[in-house]
Design a protein around this motif. Structure first.
Motif, PDB file in Angstrom:
ATOM      1  N   THR A   1       4.584  -7.757  -4.612  1.00  0.00           N
ATOM      2  CA  THR A   1       5.918  -8.294  -4.864  1.00  0.00           C
ATOM      3  C   THR A   1       6.960  -7.273  -4.417  1.00  0.00           C
ATOM      4  O   THR A   1       6.649  -6.096  -4.211  1.00  0.00           O
ATOM      5  CB  THR A   1       6.121  -8.573  -6.363  1.00  0.00           C
ATOM      6  OG1 THR A   1       6.072  -7.318  -7.070  1.00  0.00           O
ATOM      7  CG2 THR A   1       5.069  -9.539  -6.903  1.00  0.00           C
ATOM      8  N   ALA A   2       8.186  -7.738  -4.307  1.00  0.00           N
ATOM      9  CA  ALA A   2       9.275  -6.824  -3.972  1.00  0.00           C
ATOM     10  C   ALA A   2       9.353  -5.707  -5.011  1.00  0.00           C
ATOM     11  O   ALA A   2       9.548  -4.538  -4.668  1.00  0.00           O
ATOM     12  CB  ALA A   2      10.592  -7.584  -3.891  1.00  0.00           C
ATOM     13  N   ALA A   3       9.181  -6.058  -6.274  1.00  0.00           N
ATOM     14  CA  ALA A   3       9.262  -5.060  -7.345  1.00  0.00           C
ATOM     15  C   ALA A   3       8.140  -4.024  -7.233  1.00  0.00           C
ATOM     16  O   ALA A   3       8.373  -2.828  -7.392  1.00  0.00           O
ATOM     17  CB  ALA A   3       9.212  -5.743  -8.712  1.00  0.00           C
ATOM     18  N   SER A   4       6.926  -4.486  -6.946  1.00  0.00           N
ATOM     19  CA  SER A   4       5.809  -3.528  -6.850  1.00  0.00           C
ATOM     20  C   SER A   4       5.972  -2.617  -5.637  1.00  0.00           C
ATOM     21  O   SER A   4       5.633  -1.430  -5.689  1.00  0.00           O
ATOM     22  CB  SER A   4       4.457  -4.250  -6.810  1.00  0.00           C
ATOM     23  OG  SER A   4       4.288  -4.978  -5.614  1.00  0.00           O
ATOM     24  N   LEU A   5       6.514  -3.152  -4.555  1.00  0.00           N
ATOM     25  CA  LEU A   5       6.743  -2.323  -3.369  1.00  0.00           C
ATOM     26  C   LEU A   5       7.856  -1.315  -3.615  1.00  0.00           C
ATOM     27  O   LEU A   5       7.764  -0.161  -3.181  1.00  0.00           O
ATOM     28  CB  LEU A   5       7.063  -3.204  -2.168  1.00  0.00           C
ATOM     29  CG  LEU A   5       5.898  -4.060  -1.669  1.00  0.00           C
ATOM     30  CD1 LEU A   5       6.372  -5.032  -0.610  1.00  0.00           C
ATOM     31  CD2 LEU A   5       4.771  -3.190  -1.148  1.00  0.00           C
TER      32      LEU A   5
END
Length: 134
Positions: free
Chosen positions: A80-84
């Protein structure tokens, strides 16, 4: 010697610096081992190229290629954008922690500022690219 030159010299003189930083970051972000050692080696090599390109003020071709090709691929694999963004922030913080004590005291403030700006822009662009794919 300018801070960016010192950072470049440090990266070039210690090929394990980025790999070791990636290993510490991976322990926090990929404890289940979704990514192979080969995957990580490829990302470290590509990211090291992008980092050196930035330090040399040679443009953003390597960085753009990473964002345009790797980000969509890992989003399709479930990132996800958050994990990246988390991974980028952790890697940046760990790298700053690893390099700062090895730099001349007179270069530290400038080097930390440059790295903070680089990783801030990196995380921002990764989130944008991930959002475009999702």
């Amino acid at each position: 010697m300018a801070a960016r030159d010192e950072l470049l010299e440090l990266l070039d003189s210690d090929p394990e610096l980025l790999r070791g930083t990636a290993a510490r970051s991976r322990a926090l972000t990929d404890p289940d081992g979704r990514y192979t050692d080969e995957d990580v080696d490829q990302i470290v090599y590509a990211f090291g190229t992008a980092l050196r390109e930035g330090l040399r003020d040679e443009g953003t071709a390597a960085r753009d290629l990473l964002i345009e090709s790797v980000v969509p691929a890992v989003v399709e694999q479930g990132e996800t954008a958050a994990s990246l963004a988390r991974s980028g922030a952790l890697f940046g913080a760990l790298l700053v922690g690893a390099v700062t004590p090895r730099l001349a005291e007179s270069a530290r403030e400038e080097a930390v500022g440059w790295l903070a700006e680089f990783f801030g822009a990196w995380c921002q662009d990764v989130v944008v690219a991930a959002g475009e794919v999702a």
